[in-house]
Motif scaffolding. Structure first.
Motif, PDB file in Angstrom:
ATOM      1  N   THR A  11      20.842  16.031 -45.600  1.00 30.63           N
ATOM      2  CA  THR A  11      20.527  16.490 -43.999  1.00 30.63           C
ATOM      3  C   THR A  11      19.926  17.709 -44.039  1.00 30.63           C
ATOM      4  O   THR A  11      19.987  18.604 -43.486  1.00 30.63           O
ATOM      5  N   PHE A  32      22.116   5.948 -39.886  1.00 32.88           N
ATOM      6  CA  PHE A  32      23.324   7.065 -40.580  1.00 32.88           C
ATOM      7  C   PHE A  32      22.616   8.384 -41.338  1.00 32.88           C
ATOM      8  O   PHE A  32      21.671   8.132 -41.794  1.00 32.88           O
ATOM      9  N   ILE A  34      23.907  11.077 -43.489  1.00 36.10           N
ATOM     10  CA  ILE A  34      25.010  11.514 -44.344  1.00 36.10           C
ATOM     11  C   ILE A  34      24.745  12.735 -45.130  1.00 36.10           C
ATOM     12  O   ILE A  34      23.647  12.747 -45.832  1.00 36.10           O
ATOM     13  N   ASP A  75      24.466   8.292 -36.269  1.00 35.91           N
ATOM     14  CA  ASP A  75      25.738   8.400 -36.689  1.00 35.91           C
ATOM     15  C   ASP A  75      25.749   9.449 -37.846  1.00 35.91           C
ATOM     16  O   ASP A  75      25.550   9.289 -38.746  1.00 35.91           O
ATOM     17  N   TRP A  76      25.945  10.787 -37.438  1.00 41.93           N
ATOM     18  CA  TRP A  76      26.135  11.762 -38.310  1.00 41.93           C
ATOM     19  C   TRP A  76      27.345  11.969 -39.030  1.00 41.93           C
ATOM     20  O   TRP A  76      28.533  12.172 -38.359  1.00 41.93           O
ATOM     21  N   ARG A  77      27.273  12.296 -40.395  1.00 35.44           N
ATOM     22  CA  ARG A  77      28.399  12.208 -41.216  1.00 35.44           C
ATOM     23  C   ARG A  77      28.450  13.636 -41.896  1.00 35.44           C
ATOM     24  O   ARG A  77      27.846  13.766 -43.082  1.00 35.44           O
ATOM     25  N   ASN A  79      29.659  16.872 -44.344  1.00 37.37           N
ATOM     26  CA  ASN A  79      30.838  17.185 -45.084  1.00 37.37           C
ATOM     27  C   ASN A  79      31.214  15.711 -45.793  1.00 37.37           C
ATOM     28  O   ASN A  79      32.376  15.781 -46.254  1.00 37.37           O
ATOM     29  N   VAL A  80      30.383  14.800 -46.023  1.00 38.28           N
ATOM     30  CA  VAL A  80      30.550  13.890 -46.581  1.00 38.28           C
ATOM     31  C   VAL A  80      29.498  13.391 -47.731  1.00 38.28           C
ATOM     32  O   VAL A  80      28.235  13.552 -47.498  1.00 38.28           O
ATOM     33  N   LEU A  94      31.009   6.175 -49.591  1.00 34.79           N
ATOM     34  CA  LEU A  94      31.193   7.389 -49.044  1.00 34.79           C
ATOM     35  C   LEU A  94      32.346   8.149 -49.647  1.00 34.79           C
ATOM     36  O   LEU A  94      33.183   7.086 -50.236  1.00 34.79           O
ATOM     37  N   THR A  96      34.780   9.378 -48.451  1.00 34.27           N
ATOM     38  CA  THR A  96      35.887   8.841 -47.786  1.00 34.27           C
ATOM     39  C   THR A  96      36.430   7.406 -47.983  1.00 34.27           C
ATOM     40  O   THR A  96      37.513   7.189 -47.616  1.00 34.27           O
ATOM     41  N   GLU A  98      34.852   5.007 -47.407  1.00 34.10           N
ATOM     42  CA  GLU A  98      34.177   3.820 -46.484  1.00 34.10           C
ATOM     43  C   GLU A  98      32.844   3.301 -46.966  1.00 34.10           C
ATOM     44  O   GLU A  98      32.030   4.041 -47.502  1.00 34.10           O
ATOM     45  N   ILE A 100      29.205   1.641 -46.302  1.00 36.16           N
ATOM     46  CA  ILE A 100      28.105   1.452 -45.125  1.00 36.16           C
ATOM     47  C   ILE A 100      27.039   0.676 -45.686  1.00 36.16           C
ATOM     48  O   ILE A 100      26.332   0.837 -46.526  1.00 36.16           O
TER      49      ILE A 100
END
Length: 405
Positions: A11, A32, A34, A75-77, A79-80, A94, A96, A98, A100
């Motif tokens: 980012t 996305f 990320i 779809d902004w993620r 801290n990932v 990710l 987390t 998850e 994608i």
């Protein structure tokens, strides 16, 4: 309905421009964005200057305001972290847990500040400067009258030193090589930078490394130099370069060579994965070699090119390298890539505050650089890009306008 998905990792400036570009070009699918940081995409150059000095807020570095950012429909993620890429399954995993899926993946995950593997390198009071949080932490200790040691006489170190002197700090720069910015500029520019920093009261120590850090009884940082000397200060900034974050790509089996290798379309060795910005290594036609370009210009332009390429739009990312640095009241710019085989032509007085060095291959200008010479350098850029034949005597004659060369 567009069901295609583009995943952008990172980012920073490159990732931000890639995201804006795919939307600007009409992509209506899922995007996305990320990133490991909590911040919206932002520009890094002000961090060592206006943000660090307190003359500008961290928020002022954001590429676009919140309203415009929200309109992008990303779809902004924040801290990932992306932990792995499954190229066969075409998905990222990710931190987390998850997964994608993606149709196109754009790696804009930049790099990290290089650190030192010496005793005391993990002590409190030592800083690096790469992101907004770094700038905030370092800015809090830049107070008038305090002492700071900057390890590294490259661009980031010198910009931090200039900002610290503006804050009326006692500043010492320690550089292991024999001159400032030795890896990137010729001796004429190094000598100019040494004079500039000396003029403003910065102490510069060349040809000397750092052996260790420690804290004394008074809580000050003690910097032990390789020649046995010791410097005592309130804080240390380590500015010794950047390591590209290419481990994610390496683990996925992508070709890497000092960064993620890409072609002029920003494609990696996997055509469905692209890369841009500080992490990307590409063959520069202007320099005739593979390189990474850690610059504001490349982060933006290559981010745009990667976004367009991901949509199937033909691109040819071969920009003329451009780099600039602001230190004190000086703006220094570099166009192109000089080579030792090039003939050097000087325009102006090397002992003054404004001059230009031209690098000629035959009668063609291949590169140009100098301090406080923005107008002449704009014309120099045109000469480089046009590959126009020039008369070296006219280049050197300050009585002849650059527009007439």
């Amino acid at each position: 309905m567009n069901t295609r998905t583009i995943v952008i990792v990172g980012t920073g400036q490159a990732g931000g421009w890639a995201a804006q570009t795919v939307r600007k070009e009409g992509f209506a699918g899922k995007v996305f964005l990320i990133g490991e940081e909590p911040h919206r995409p932002y520009e890094r150059p002000p961090l060592s200057k206006a943000v660090l000095s307190g003359d500008a807020s961290a928020e002022s570095t954001c590429l676009i305001n919140m309203e415009a950012f929200e309109k992008l429909g990303l779809d902004w993620r924040p801290n990932v972290r992306v932990t792995s890429i499954d190229r066969v399954g075409r998905q990222v995993l990710l931190s987390t847990g998850e997964p994608i899926g993606y149709d196109k993946l754009i790696l804009c995950n930049g790099g990290r500040a290089r650190t030192m593997n010496i005793p005391g390198a993990d002590l409190p009071g030592l800083f690096t400067l790469r992101n907004i949080d770094d700038a905030r932490a370092l800015g809090a200790v830049l107070l008038p009258g305090r002492k700071i040691v900057v390890v590294g006489g490259g661009w980031i170190g010198l910009e931090v030193a200039a900002t610290a002197r503006k804050k009326e700090m006692d500043v010492t720069v320690v550089e292991a090589m024999t001159r400032l910015c030795e890896r990137t500029v010729p001796s004429e520019i190094s000598e100019y930078l040494s004079r500039l920093h000396s003029k403003y009261g910065t102490r510069v120590i060349l040809g000397t490394g750092v052996a260790a850090f420690a804290r004394n009884a008074a809580g000050m940082v003690v910097v032990s130099l390789s020649d046995g000397r010791e410097l005592v200060c309130d804080a240390v900034v380590v500015g010794i370069g950047l390591i590209p974050n290419d481990e994610l790509a390496r683990d996925a089996g992508l070709e890497c060579d000092g960064g993620v290798v890409v072609d002029a379309q920003c494609r990696t060795s996997d055509p469905d994965i692209l890369a841009a910005g500080d992490v990307a290594a590409w063959h520069c036609s202007w320099g005739g070699r593979r390189m990474r370009l850690e610059s504001w210009q490349n982060a933006q332009e290559q981010g745009i090119a990667a976004g367009r390429s991901a949509l199937g739009i033909e691109v040819d990312h071969q920009p003329l390298p451009w780099f600039w640095s602001d230190q004190y009241d000086t703006n220094l710019q570099i166009y192109g890539m000089p080579d030792r085989s090039h003939r050097v032509v000087v325009r102006g007085d090397l002992q003054s505050d404004s001059f230009v060095l031209f690098y000629l291959d035959g009668d063609k200008v291949r590169s140009a650089m100098g301090p406080n010479a923005a107008r002449d350098l704009r014309f120099a850029r045109r000469l480089i890009e046009s590959r126009k034949s020039v008369d070296p005597n006219l280049l050197a004659d300050t009585r002849v306008a650059m527009s007439k060369v």
